[in-house]
Motif scaffolding. Sequence first.
Motif, PDB file in Angstrom:
ATOM      1  N   PRO A  57      -7.526 -24.480   6.940  1.00 25.14           N
ATOM      2  CA  PRO A  57      -8.543 -23.780   6.143  1.00 25.14           C
ATOM      3  C   PRO A  57      -9.912 -24.421   6.319  1.00 25.14           C
ATOM      4  CG  PRO A  57      -6.581 -24.243   4.843  1.00 25.14           C
ATOM      5  CD  PRO A  57      -6.437 -25.007   6.125  1.00 25.14           C
ATOM      6  N   LYS A  58     -10.926 -23.592   6.352  1.00 25.70           N
ATOM      7  CA  LYS A  58     -12.285 -24.097   6.445  1.00 25.70           C
ATOM      8  C   LYS A  58     -13.191 -23.191   5.633  1.00 25.70           C
ATOM      9  CE  LYS A  58     -13.567 -21.642  10.681  1.00 25.70           C
ATOM     10  NZ  LYS A  58     -14.158 -21.769  12.033  1.00 25.70           N
ATOM     11  N   PRO A  59     -14.313 -23.721   5.189  1.00 22.49           N
ATOM     12  CA  PRO A  59     -15.207 -22.894   4.369  1.00 22.49           C
ATOM     13  C   PRO A  59     -15.733 -21.697   5.149  1.00 22.49           C
ATOM     14  CG  PRO A  59     -15.775 -25.229   4.218  1.00 22.49           C
ATOM     15  CD  PRO A  59     -14.798 -25.094   5.336  1.00 22.49           C
ATOM     16  N   ILE A  60     -15.947 -20.635   4.450  1.00 23.39           N
ATOM     17  CA  ILE A  60     -16.518 -19.447   5.064  1.00 23.39           C
ATOM     18  C   ILE A  60     -17.926 -19.757   5.565  1.00 23.39           C
ATOM     19  CG2 ILE A  60     -17.438 -18.571   2.869  1.00 23.39           C
ATOM     20  CD1 ILE A  60     -16.781 -15.739   3.872  1.00 23.39           C
ATOM     21  N   SER A  61     -18.276 -19.223   6.712  1.00 24.47           N
ATOM     22  CA  SER A  61     -19.591 -19.508   7.299  1.00 24.47           C
ATOM     23  C   SER A  61     -20.045 -18.316   8.127  1.00 24.47           C
ATOM     24  CB  SER A  61     -19.516 -20.770   8.171  1.00 24.47           C
ATOM     25  OG  SER A  61     -18.588 -20.570   9.232  1.00 24.47           O
ATOM     26  N   GLY A  62     -21.293 -18.395   8.560  1.00 27.75           N
ATOM     27  CA  GLY A  62     -21.850 -17.332   9.390  1.00 27.75           C
ATOM     28  C   GLY A  62     -22.519 -16.249   8.562  1.00 27.75           C
ATOM     29  N   ALA A  63     -23.169 -15.337   9.263  1.00 30.08           N
ATOM     30  CA  ALA A  63     -23.832 -14.198   8.610  1.00 30.08           C
ATOM     31  C   ALA A  63     -22.878 -13.004   8.604  1.00 30.08           C
ATOM     32  CB  ALA A  63     -25.116 -13.842   9.351  1.00 30.08           C
ATOM     33  N   VAL A  64     -23.008 -12.172   7.597  1.00 32.77           N
ATOM     34  CA  VAL A  64     -22.128 -11.019   7.444  1.00 32.77           C
ATOM     35  C   VAL A  64     -22.497  -9.948   8.472  1.00 32.77           C
ATOM     36  CG1 VAL A  64     -21.355  -9.195   5.886  1.00 32.77           C
ATOM     37  CG2 VAL A  64     -21.818 -11.490   4.990  1.00 32.77           C
ATOM     38  N   ALA A  65     -21.527  -9.612   9.323  1.00 32.89           N
ATOM     39  CA  ALA A  65     -21.718  -8.529  10.293  1.00 32.89           C
ATOM     40  C   ALA A  65     -21.154  -7.221   9.782  1.00 32.89           C
ATOM     41  CB  ALA A  65     -21.064  -8.889  11.621  1.00 32.89           C
ATOM     42  N   ALA A  66     -20.174  -7.309   8.892  1.00 30.22           N
ATOM     43  CA  ALA A  66     -19.565  -6.123   8.291  1.00 30.22           C
ATOM     44  C   ALA A  66     -18.964  -6.527   6.951  1.00 30.22           C
ATOM     45  CB  ALA A  66     -18.494  -5.526   9.201  1.00 30.22           C
ATOM     46  N   ALA A  67     -18.912  -5.576   6.046  1.00 24.20           N
ATOM     47  CA  ALA A  67     -18.350  -5.822   4.714  1.00 24.20           C
ATOM     48  C   ALA A  67     -17.520  -4.614   4.309  1.00 24.20           C
ATOM     49  CB  ALA A  67     -19.451  -6.083   3.695  1.00 24.20           C
ATOM     50  N   GLU A  68     -16.398  -4.884   3.674  1.00 26.18           N
ATOM     51  CA  GLU A  68     -15.465  -3.818   3.282  1.00 26.18           C
ATOM     52  C   GLU A  68     -15.083  -3.990   1.817  1.00 26.18           C
ATOM     53  OE1 GLU A  68     -10.726  -3.200   3.870  1.00 26.18           O
ATOM     54  OE2 GLU A  68     -11.873  -3.667   5.678  1.00 26.18           O
ATOM     55  N   VAL A  69     -15.140  -2.900   1.067  1.00 26.79           N
ATOM     56  CA  VAL A  69     -14.700  -2.888  -0.326  1.00 26.79           C
ATOM     57  C   VAL A  69     -13.623  -1.812  -0.459  1.00 26.79           C
ATOM     58  CG1 VAL A  69     -15.344  -2.600  -2.742  1.00 26.79           C
ATOM     59  CG2 VAL A  69     -16.963  -3.636  -1.129  1.00 26.79           C
ATOM     60  N   ALA A  70     -12.460  -2.204  -0.959  1.00 22.10           N
ATOM     61  CA  ALA A  70     -11.354  -1.272  -1.185  1.00 22.10           C
ATOM     62  C   ALA A  70     -11.144  -1.141  -2.687  1.00 22.10           C
ATOM     63  CB  ALA A  70     -10.083  -1.769  -0.506  1.00 22.10           C
ATOM     64  N   MET A  71     -11.219   0.085  -3.198  1.00 18.17           N
ATOM     65  CA  MET A  71     -11.083   0.328  -4.638  1.00 18.17           C
ATOM     66  C   MET A  71      -9.869   1.210  -4.881  1.00 18.17           C
ATOM     67  SD  MET A  71     -13.909   1.953  -7.264  1.00 18.17           S
ATOM     68  CE  MET A  71     -14.765   0.385  -7.463  1.00 18.17           C
ATOM     69  N   LYS A  72      -8.945   0.729  -5.724  1.00 17.38           N
ATOM     70  CA  LYS A  72      -7.755   1.506  -6.043  1.00 17.38           C
ATOM     71  C   LYS A  72      -8.148   2.817  -6.718  1.00 17.38           C
ATOM     72  CE  LYS A  72      -3.907  -0.634  -4.876  1.00 17.38           C
ATOM     73  NZ  LYS A  72      -2.872   0.042  -4.048  1.00 17.38           N
ATOM     74  N   ALA A  73      -7.430   3.877  -6.355  1.00 20.97           N
ATOM     75  CA  ALA A  73      -7.670   5.193  -6.944  1.00 20.97           C
ATOM     76  C   ALA A  73      -6.393   5.663  -7.631  1.00 20.97           C
ATOM     77  CB  ALA A  73      -8.099   6.192  -5.874  1.00 20.97           C
ATOM     78  N   ILE A 108     -12.325  -7.226  -1.563  1.00 21.03           N
ATOM     79  CA  ILE A 108     -13.545  -7.329  -0.759  1.00 21.03           C
ATOM     80  C   ILE A 108     -13.276  -8.225   0.436  1.00 21.03           C
ATOM     81  CG2 ILE A 108     -15.981  -7.990  -0.745  1.00 21.03           C
ATOM     82  CD1 ILE A 108     -15.937  -7.609  -3.821  1.00 21.03           C
ATOM     83  N   HIS A 109     -13.673  -7.776   1.617  1.00 21.75           N
ATOM     84  CA  HIS A 109     -13.536  -8.572   2.833  1.00 21.75           C
ATOM     85  C   HIS A 109     -14.870  -8.598   3.566  1.00 21.75           C
ATOM     86  CE1 HIS A 109      -9.213  -7.169   2.345  1.00 21.75           C
ATOM     87  NE2 HIS A 109      -9.149  -8.481   2.245  1.00 21.75           N
ATOM     88  N   LEU A 110     -15.128  -9.736   4.199  1.00 20.59           N
ATOM     89  CA  LEU A 110     -16.344  -9.902   4.997  1.00 20.59           C
ATOM     90  C   LEU A 110     -15.959 -10.198   6.436  1.00 20.59           C
ATOM     91  CD1 LEU A 110     -18.440 -12.171   2.586  1.00 20.59           C
ATOM     92  CD2 LEU A 110     -18.467  -9.669   2.747  1.00 20.59           C
ATOM     93  N   GLN A 111     -16.834  -9.849   7.339  1.00 20.49           N
ATOM     94  CA  GLN A 111     -16.600 -10.086   8.767  1.00 20.49           C
ATOM     95  C   GLN A 111     -17.803 -10.821   9.347  1.00 20.49           C
ATOM     96  OE1 GLN A 111     -15.199  -6.603  10.903  1.00 20.49           O
ATOM     97  NE2 GLN A 111     -16.403  -7.180  12.684  1.00 20.49           N
ATOM     98  N   THR A 112     -17.521 -11.903  10.056  1.00 18.51           N
ATOM     99  CA  THR A 112     -18.582 -12.685  10.698  1.00 18.51           C
ATOM    100  C   THR A 112     -18.233 -12.887  12.166  1.00 18.51           C
ATOM    101  OG1 THR A 112     -17.519 -14.804  10.185  1.00 18.51           O
ATOM    102  CG2 THR A 112     -19.046 -13.929   8.535  1.00 18.51           C
ATOM    103  N   VAL A 113     -19.228 -13.282  12.935  1.00 21.89           N
ATOM    104  CA  VAL A 113     -18.972 -13.604  14.342  1.00 21.89           C
ATOM    105  C   VAL A 113     -18.118 -14.867  14.399  1.00 21.89           C
ATOM    106  CG1 VAL A 113     -20.044 -14.309  16.524  1.00 21.89           C
ATOM    107  CG2 VAL A 113     -21.093 -12.510  15.123  1.00 21.89           C
ATOM    108  N   THR A 114     -17.079 -14.830  15.214  1.00 23.27           N
ATOM    109  CA  THR A 114     -16.185 -15.983  15.338  1.00 23.27           C
ATOM    110  C   THR A 114     -16.917 -17.163  15.952  1.00 23.27           C
ATOM    111  OG1 THR A 114     -14.257 -14.550  15.586  1.00 23.27           O
ATOM    112  CG2 THR A 114     -14.023 -16.830  16.353  1.00 23.27           C
TER     113      THR A 114
END
Length: 217
Positions: free
Chosen positions: A134-150, A115-121
């Motif tokens: 490293p810094k804590p994740i912040s911001g609102a989610v602009a996009a989200a991606e889920v990759a599931m092995k098949a 799972i990956h999330l995308q926020t405004v830089t």
Amino acid sequence: MHGRCVAVSLLLSLGPGCERAPAQPVEAAPAPTAEPPAPPERPPPDVDPAALPVCGKDMSQEPLAAICALSRPAREQAIGCAEPEAFMWCSNTRPGYTKWGCIFPLADSLPPVLIHLQTVTEGEAPKLGTIIEPKPISGAVAAAEVAMKAASEAAGVELVAGWRAQLERWGCASIDEPRPEWVELQCGRFEVLLNYSDITDSAYVKASLPGVAACWR
């Protein structure tokens, strides 16, 4: 009577009670039938992402739940690790975007669902060669991606087909020219790209807010 030519004229006339048949009337050509009115255009999709029945479910179990993460605080989303890290920046757009995810040291240790999330830089994207603190994740989610092995290409394409059917039942509409392994859907308040990649052997749900430059890999 020799040497004489007699011409006899017979005048033929219609006798009483013998009439000409009346002329048949000329039928007018049928008027062209009016075309049936065009069916009303389908209203543009307007699906409320917060009202979907998958909301509240774990994205690792229900990939379409990625839609529910849109516009929500990124730090509140469970993506498989306690400390997601920023690992990709898409800075060729304004605003730029940061992609967050869990870091796994070995490829063999990758879980079946990523799972990956995308926020405004926030601020400027780091330059190449810069050591990233490293810094804590912040911001609102602009996009989200889920990759599931098949397990196979057929299984991956089947996942894509199932997700597409569910989104269309919710009111989303496919755009462009969908293929079995690739389809984009417009849902009004959000957009979804579904695809299967034989490079990663994974099926993807990629949800984003309208106008967001997706930072997909």
